[in-house]
Design a protein around this motif. Structure first.
Motif, PDB file in Angstrom:
ATOM      1  N   ASP A  54       0.841  -1.197   0.000  1.00  0.00           N
ATOM      2  CA  ASP A  54       0.000   0.000   0.000  1.00  0.00           C
ATOM      3  C   ASP A  54       0.875   1.245   0.000  1.00  0.00           C
ATOM      4  OD1 ASP A  54      -2.096   1.570   0.099  1.00  0.00           O
ATOM      5  OD2 ASP A  54      -2.768   1.057   2.117  1.00  0.00           O
ATOM      6  N   VAL A  55       1.434   1.582  -1.156  1.00  0.00           N
ATOM      7  CA  VAL A  55       2.433   2.642  -1.235  1.00  0.00           C
ATOM      8  C   VAL A  55       2.024   3.658  -2.295  1.00  0.00           C
ATOM      9  CG1 VAL A  55       4.845   3.136  -1.741  1.00  0.00           C
ATOM     10  CG2 VAL A  55       4.252   1.070  -0.525  1.00  0.00           C
ATOM     11  N   SER A  56       2.225   4.928  -1.982  1.00  0.00           N
ATOM     12  CA  SER A  56       1.893   5.980  -2.946  1.00  0.00           C
ATOM     13  C   SER A  56       3.062   6.213  -3.899  1.00  0.00           C
ATOM     14  CB  SER A  56       1.561   7.261  -2.201  1.00  0.00           C
ATOM     15  OG  SER A  56       1.274   8.288  -3.097  1.00  0.00           O
ATOM     16  N   VAL A  57       4.273   6.273  -3.324  1.00  0.00           N
ATOM     17  CA  VAL A  57       5.485   6.478  -4.133  1.00  0.00           C
ATOM     18  C   VAL A  57       6.530   5.486  -3.665  1.00  0.00           C
ATOM     19  CG1 VAL A  57       7.221   8.137  -4.904  1.00  0.00           C
ATOM     20  CG2 VAL A  57       5.009   8.964  -4.136  1.00  0.00           C
ATOM     21  N   LYS A  58       7.246   4.913  -4.602  1.00  0.00           N
ATOM     22  CA  LYS A  58       8.310   3.985  -4.223  1.00  0.00           C
ATOM     23  C   LYS A  58       9.519   4.211  -5.119  1.00  0.00           C
ATOM     24  CE  LYS A  58       9.290  -0.873  -3.519  1.00  0.00           C
ATOM     25  NZ  LYS A  58       8.820  -2.254  -3.652  1.00  0.00           N
TER      26      LYS A  58
ATOM     27  N   ILE B   7       6.782   5.750   0.305  1.00  0.00           N
ATOM     28  CA  ILE B   7       5.919   6.721   0.995  1.00  0.00           C
ATOM     29  C   ILE B   7       4.539   6.089   1.063  1.00  0.00           C
ATOM     30  CG2 ILE B   7       4.876   9.028   0.834  1.00  0.00           C
ATOM     31  CD1 ILE B   7       7.454   9.959  -0.543  1.00  0.00           C
ATOM     32  N   PRO B   8       4.104   5.627   2.246  1.00  0.00           N
ATOM     33  CA  PRO B   8       2.836   4.897   2.361  1.00  0.00           C
ATOM     34  C   PRO B   8       1.643   5.779   2.004  1.00  0.00           C
ATOM     35  CG  PRO B   8       4.151   4.706   4.364  1.00  0.00           C
ATOM     36  CD  PRO B   8       4.781   5.764   3.534  1.00  0.00           C
TER      37      PRO B   8
ATOM     38  N   ASP C  62       3.812   8.645  10.739  1.00  0.00           N
ATOM     39  CA  ASP C  62       3.509   7.221  10.535  1.00  0.00           C
ATOM     40  C   ASP C  62       4.740   6.522   9.970  1.00  0.00           C
ATOM     41  OD1 ASP C  62       0.851   7.819  11.203  1.00  0.00           O
ATOM     42  OD2 ASP C  62       0.467   8.488   9.140  1.00  0.00           O
ATOM     43  N   TRP C  63       5.555   7.286   9.278  1.00  0.00           N
ATOM     44  CA  TRP C  63       6.723   6.711   8.587  1.00  0.00           C
ATOM     45  C   TRP C  63       7.817   7.773   8.577  1.00  0.00           C
ATOM     46  CZ3 TRP C  63       7.417   1.819   7.508  1.00  0.00           C
ATOM     47  CH2 TRP C  63       8.410   1.421   6.596  1.00  0.00           C
ATOM     48  N   ILE C  64       9.045   7.396   8.860  1.00  0.00           N
ATOM     49  CA  ILE C  64      10.136   8.379   8.929  1.00  0.00           C
ATOM     50  C   ILE C  64      11.247   7.948   7.982  1.00  0.00           C
ATOM     51  CG2 ILE C  64      11.887   9.454  10.442  1.00  0.00           C
ATOM     52  CD1 ILE C  64       9.936   8.794  12.797  1.00  0.00           C
ATOM     53  N   ILE C  65      11.769   8.911   7.229  1.00  0.00           N
ATOM     54  CA  ILE C  65      12.931   8.658   6.357  1.00  0.00           C
ATOM     55  C   ILE C  65      14.055   9.548   6.864  1.00  0.00           C
ATOM     56  CG2 ILE C  65      13.844   8.860   4.004  1.00  0.00           C
ATOM     57  CD1 ILE C  65      10.909   8.470   3.014  1.00  0.00           C
TER      58      ILE C  65
END
Length: 1300
Positions: A399-403, A425-426, A622-625
């Motif tokens: 379930d990813v918007s950008v990969k 980027i989920p 929710d997600w960290i880079i």
């Protein structure tokens, strides 16, 4: 070009040929009239003119029918009255065809320009971002293409028909002259032909001079622009004179180039005036010498007219060739631009995985709204660990918007800026991208948007479903379209807010809606989320106020929030926010995070990628880079970092040192007071006051009677700006002005004398036919004086053309020098209340008009006016009866010029006012390319460009049509003059025995009226518009300057002052302008030497005003500041400002070397500069650059990140080594890690200095020795931070609580 515009060019050329051939009818009719009258006068033996005509015609056979006498066609055409009417009709037709030719050519040229602009714009929309950022394609270059190169090609098309019409005109002229004068005509023609190459040489030199002038002018403008953008810093550091000298130095080079330009212009004007005189002199002397007979008046004056016709194409030929060369150069530049790199269409091709957004709709397991900020971090992470993992497990349902997988990206320089990038980027979640300054966070967003050059790897974008019908259907991965090969071009629209705010030159509302439909509820929600309402309330027309370069200057924070509001408002599934908090204070940042990102975006279930330095918000991610030096350290949830990268997690923990908490509603309400609202209010107030003053001045200038009738309006609008005109003439110097007037009068008197002498010579009776000796001596006498008069005339032509240009050059030099000094010495409030574009316009467009356009216009106006006046004078002298015909002519001419001048002025203003938005749109597009492409709004912007181009082209077409309107009417008036003059001279010849020589003299001058009448009006209208530039410059010469003088002599101030750094503030009252309220009221403070002081308070509390008071940038009208025993109000400004150091919130870098940016005065050694760079954490970075300290900084420091620019500003302050340092919210653009290092550095490097910090983040002043809390210009709390923190109900304690 021929395929597109061949037909109209052919039509224009046909009209031109007809006009040129009809042009020869004038001299031929004059020849026949004068010749006939001279024969008649010889054969009239005491018979009147009519009998003489009958006598002549008696030679021919009389045709009689029923007692009626019929005139033969030959006899009819030889009748002088018929010839006069034919002359009139030929002139009418010739002028009509000529204007038709011009109109068709101009319309075609305008169409060509429109097409070229569309091509350039389409190319800009495809330009590679690296081209812009690496400086390969600059904004200046694009502006030049739009404003200059397209116009050069348009002008080439205007002059195109001349290329093939001129040779025909020249050949015809030479044939007719040969028919009149025989071999001697070729001598005259050869004089013109021999001087033509010289004219071409002058024309090419003229072009070279113009080109070098343009180069210096561009350089000067760049320097001036930098001064204006960094004026606050330059004044605070007392560097304005250094930068002013740089501009003056470039201006001197530009003036040297302008001298050549002026010299070649005057030589060109001189050649145009002198060639016909020289050619006629050579021809007539040769004719009398070869033929040994007296020159007849018919031949003399016809030849004179033919030479005047012949000179025009020869003079124009050089101009046409010059424009052809320019057009070829422009075509080459356009070709180079159109061949430059574009962003790749298939930047993101290929892919094996199916990435589908429908999976997001199917699974209701992940519902971001369930994140609860009230819960502790641990509970939040535990609650959401399992669902996240469950969906990550299967690649099919990922379930990813950008990969991005194994991506390497570069800015086109070969070196990969980002390497080994594998991120996801989920969908529908908040992803945060963190890392130190310059590690590539912004580049990562741009790489996913397809703005960077992909070296290797793959980028996938999820494809939104075409319809929502399947969203509830439970499909397995195999039932869904297996591969979505989503490229850069067909990805969805992304709402992107760039790090550097980008606004359109339109209303606030249109900047936020950005082409989307206006939905009131949504709009209001966005405004509230970005806390923009209080700012909007300050604007004169609310959210309908125009902002941007020509509008109100908003602060950095206000611009940034409008950009974020734009991203929030758009109905896109993905939102990219690049460091939206950098220019916001803590209250605004929290409000934006809570209301805008966590509430507004999450409720819409939108995918958010947020680049930030504010690590305290990581708990909401929710997600960290995490990034470092262009690579990814790790990505995952905060829990993943806690488990797998303990060291980094601990580092973050110490940096943020704050827990998630909710503010009380009151605090939140209060926190909406925003950055620099006070400045905006001040700017609005100053601008309104200024507009009021301007209106009052205008009212004083106008007449008292306020009738709103047409005649009053016309009178005011046709009024020449005489005051500005006088200012211009006196700027050139009284001596040159006197010389100009005298030389002009002398020149035109001699010109008339030459032709008068020719009339006398050709009319002299050959009484002594028996005595050839006497006759020869008489002829020689006439020839001698004719030669002397011609020689004097040629010398005077040179003197007048040189004088005009020299005077223009002196005026331009003086006006620019005075303007620059006035602007440099103006107080800072002038720059707050005057848009930068307006000031820059004085130095660009207005200075260019004064430099290059006014002198030739002035020369042309005086020349054509004197020629017309001398022609009318000659006609009145030859035939006094002509005066009766002159009266209706004067009345008609007066009304024609009056109406034309009003229309021309308005149309020129319309042309300028429609050109500015077009140029702005091009530069706005170039600056905001990444945003436009991210939003996928290329088509909308292209459509807007076409509308603006049409508006500008129509205005220009109307202006050209107005010129044709004028020329047709003045040409017809000229034809009327010729007809009345012909009839009057014929009548005088018959009844008063006027000699044929004077008939020729009168008719030749009547023809010149026809040629020069429209130039009088056009030059007058042009000069009137151009004087507007002098008027605008003049208005800036009246602004008051800062008082740079002090009561103490600089030599009395100790060399090492201030040595201790002791500051006493006694009852200080400060205001920005005598018309405004005080911003500081009776402030008292004492700062001991070496003390570290923190000043805090809400926006508009007077913190920055206090920092500016140390430098006397604001008006101290009561109280004083004493530094080391000296009252600063007594010091010369330069001395005061050069002894203190300041670091501003907005970092300013200038183009030049790093060394120049740190030490423009060139006072420091390399060791000291390296030491400063080391202290500012920049030494390694600068060492790695080619050239080290001599490495170049591009305009505005664009080749460094905002954080790096701020570090350079810190290094600059260290270089100065002052005992007092003021930091005005200097760490706003820096990430927390760099900031904490800097805090330590400031404490050590400035251990012995007094440091006054205006705090943006309150935690930065917790280690200070003294804290001052301000509110509305007063000091509310004043103590050590520990004591203030102990007082729980205090303001400082509440600030700290909010900031922790």
């Amino acid at each position: 070009m021929y395929r597109a515009y061949g037909r109209p060019i052919f039509l224009s050329s046909t009209f031109r040929y007809l006009a040129d051939l009809l042009g020869f009818a004038g001299p031929l009719c004059i020849f026949k009239i004068v010749d006939h009258l001279s024969k008649t006068s010889k054969s009239s033996n005491n018979v009147n003119g009519t009998n003489a005509m009958m006598y002549n015609s008696s030679q021919t056979d009389k045709v009689m029918l029923m007692g009626v006498y019929f005139v033969s066609s030959k006899e009819f055409l030889e009748n002088v009255h018929v010839l006069a009417v034919l002359l009139f009709l030929a002139l009418i037709l010739q002028r009509t065809f000529l204007q038709a030719s011009y109109y068709v050519a101009i319309e075609t040229g305008i169409n060509l320009r429109g097409a070229l602009l569309a091509m350039i714009y389409t190319k800009i929309l495809r330009l590679s971002t690296s081209n812009m950022s690496m400086g390969e394609v600059t904004l200046g270059q694009i502006n030049n293409l739009v404003a200059i190169e397209t116009n050069q090609l348009m002008w080439f098309l205007f002059l195109c028909p001349n290329l093939w019409a001129m040779p025909v005109q020249i050949i015809m002229g030479v044939i007719l002259l040969y028919y009149m004068l025989g071999i001697s005509a070729l001598i005259g023609a050869s004089v013109i032909a021999l001087l033509a190459p010289l004219q071409y040489f002058i024309a090419t030199k003229f072009t070279d001079a113009q080109k070098s002038t343009l180069d210096y002018s561009t350089e000067r403008l760049k320097n001036t622009n930098e001064i204006l953008k960094g004026i606050k810093l330059l004044k605070l550091y007392a560097w304005e004179h250094i930068f002013c000298n740089n501009v003056e130095k470039t201006r001197m080079q530009e003036l040297t180039s302008l001298k050549s330009f002026a010299l070649y212009t005057s030589l060109s004007i001189f050649m145009n005036a002198a060639i016909p005189i020289a050619a006629v002199l050579a021809t007539f002397l040769a004719y009398t010498h070869i033929n040994l007979e007296k020159l007849s008046s018919a031949v003399a004056f016809t030849s004179l007219s033919l030479f005047n016709i012949l000179v025009t194409p020869l003079f124009l030929l050089s101009t046409v060739i010059r424009f052809t060369v320019k057009a070829l150069v422009s075509q080459q530049k356009l070709k180079e631009f159109l061949m430059s790199d574009e962003i790749s269409d298939d930047g993101f091709r290929g892919g094996e995985t199916s990435l589908n957004m429908e999976t997001c709709k199917k699974h209701s397991g992940v519902h971001t709204k369930a994140f609860n900020r009230r819960q502790p971090l641990k509970d939040q992470l535990e609650g959401f660990e399992q669902p996240l993992r469950r969906y990550i497990r299967s690649r099919e349902t990922e379930d990813v918007s950008v990969k991005v997988t194994d991506g390497s990206f570069s800015w086109g320089s070969g070196m990969a800026t980002l390497s080994n990038i594998s991120i996801r980027i989920p969908t529908g979640q908040l992803t945060m991208i963190v890392g130190q300054v310059g590690c590539g966070k912004s580049s990562l967003l741009l790489a996913t948007l397809g703005e960077m050059l992909k070296v290797s790897g793959k980028v996938y974008w999820s494809k939104e479903p075409a319809n929502e019908m399947n969203q509830d259907a439970t499909l397995s991965a195999h039932e869904v379209d297996p591969v979505f090969e989503v490229t850069g071009r067909n990805r969805n629209s992304v709402a992107y807010s760039a790090q550097k705010p980008w606004l359109l030159n339109t209303t606030v509302e249109e900047n936020i809606t950005f082409g989307s439909p206006f939905i009131k509820q949504r709009y209001k929600a966005v405004i509230d989320a970005c806390s923009l309402q209080p700012d909007i309330d300050l604007l004169p027309f609310g959210d309908q106020t125009e902002i941007g370069e020509r509008g109100i200057n908003l602060s950095g924070g206000q611009k940034q929030r409008i950009c974020v509001a734009r991203a929030l408002y758009q109905n896109t599934s993905t939102v990219f926010l690049d460091d939206p908090f950098s220019a916001l204070d803590i209250h605004l940042s929290d409000h934006l995070m809570q209301e805008g990102i966590l509430k507004f975006l999450r409720e819409d279930k939108r995918t958010v990628a947020l680049v930030t330095h504010k690590l305290q918000y990581l708990t909401h991610a929710d997600w960290i880079i995490a990034m470092k030096d262009g690579t990814i350290i790790r990505e995952g949830t905060l829990k993943d970092f806690q488990n797998h990268d303990v060291e980094l997690y601990e580092q973050w923990k110490t940096l943020m040192n704050r827990q998630d908490q909710e503010f009380e509603k009151e605090t939140e309400g209060e926190s909406q007071t925003i950055l620099e609202r006070k400045t905006l209010r001040r700017a609005m107030y100053s601008r309104e006051a200024k507009a009021q003053l301007d209106d009052e001045d205008e009212e004083e200038d106008e007449e008292d009677d306020d009738e709103d009738n047409m005649s009053t309006v016309m009178r005011l609008r046709t009024k020449m700006p005489w005051r500005a005109f006088w200012r211009y003439l006196t700027s050139g110097g009284f001596l040159l002005l006197f010389l100009l007037i005298i030389s002009k009068l002398l020149k035109h008197s001699v010109m008339v004398a030459i032709d008068y002498w020719l009339a006398k010579w050709t009319s002299s009776k050959q009484t002594s036919e028996t005595d050839t000796m006497t006759d020869t001596s008489v002829q020689n006498y006439y020839k001698m004086w004719y030669s002397i008069l011609c020689s004097v005339g040629i010398i005077l032509c040179l003197i007048t053309s040189l004088t005009v240009e020299w005077m223009g050059l002196t005026a331009a030099k003086n006006l620019h020098h005075n303007l620059l000094n006035k602007i440099i010495l103006a107080p800072v409030r002038f720059f707050d209340s005057t848009p930068l574009g307006q000031i820059l316009n004085r130095f660009s467009a207005d200075t260019n008009i004064i430099d290059q356009h006014i002198p030739p216009t002035l020369e042309s106006l005086t020349r054509s006016t004197f020629l017309c006046l001398s022609a009318l004078g000659v006609l009145l002298y030859v035939t006094p009866i002509f005066f009766t015909a002159l009266l209706p002519f004067i009345v008609a001419f007066y009304f024609i010029q009056k109406y034309f001048r009003v229309a021309s002025k308005d149309l020129q203003e319309l042309d300028d006012s429609t050109q500015l938005p077009l140029l702005c749109h091009f530069s706005e597009t170039a600056e905001g390319l990444t945003t436009i492409r991210a939003f996928r709004h290329e088509t909308r912007f292209k459509q807007r460009m076409l509308e603006l181009t049409d508006a500008n082209n129509i205005a220009y077409l109307f202006l050209s049509a107005a010129n044709r309107w004028l020329e047709v009417r003045t040409d017809y008036l000229g034809a009327y003059i010729v007809l009345t003059a012909a009839l009057a001279t014929i009548t005088y010849s018959h009844y008063y025995g006027l000699s044929s020589g004077f008939v020729g003299f009168g008719l030749t001058y009547a023809l010149t009226v026809c040629n020069y009448l429209n130039w009088v009006v056009r030059n007058l209208a042009d000069l009137e518009v151009q004087m507007g530039a002098v008027k605008k410059v003049n208005s800036f010469l009246n602004i008051e300057s800062e008082n740079y003088e002090g009561t103490i002599d600089p030599s009395q101030v100790p060399e090492d002052w201030p040595q201790q750094g002791e500051i006493k503030i006694q009852d200080l009252c400060v205001r920005y302008d005598p018309a405004l309220k005080p911003v500081l009221k009776h402030v008292k403070a004492y700062i001991t030497p070496g003390q570290k002081v923190g000043i805090c308070g809400r926006t508009g509390s007077g913190k920055s005003s206090l920092s500016l008071a140390f430098f006397r940038m604001v008006d101290i009208f009561e109280g004083k500041i004493i530094i080391d025993g000296i009252d600063i109000s007594k010091l010369p400004l330069h001395t005061l400002r050069s002894r203190l150091s300041i670091i501003l919130q907005d970092p300013v870098l200038f183009s030049g070397s790093i060394r120049f940016n740190l030490d423009p005065e060139c006072k420091c050694t390399d060791d000291r500069l390296w030491e400063a760079l080391e202290i500012a954490q920049l030494k390694n970075m600068v060492k790695s650059l080619p050239g080290g300290l001599n490495a170049m900084v591009t305009e505005g420091g664009e080749n460094f990140s905002v954080g790096q620019r701020q570090l350079f500003s810190l290094a600059r302050a260290f270089v100065r080594k002052s005992s007092i340092l003021i930091m005005d919210e200097a760490t706003a653009s820096i990430d927390m890690a760099t900031e904490s290092i800097l805090q330590k550095v400031v404490m050590t490097a400035f251990a012995n200095c007094t440091v006054v910090t205006i705090a943006h983040r309150v935690h930065t002043i917790l280690t200070a020795d003294l804290v001052i809390v301000m509110k509305r210009g007063n000091i509310l709390e004043y103590d050590k931070p520990e004591s203030l923190l102990a007082h729980e109900g205090g303001i400082f304690a509440s600030f700290v609580k909010a900031d922790m």
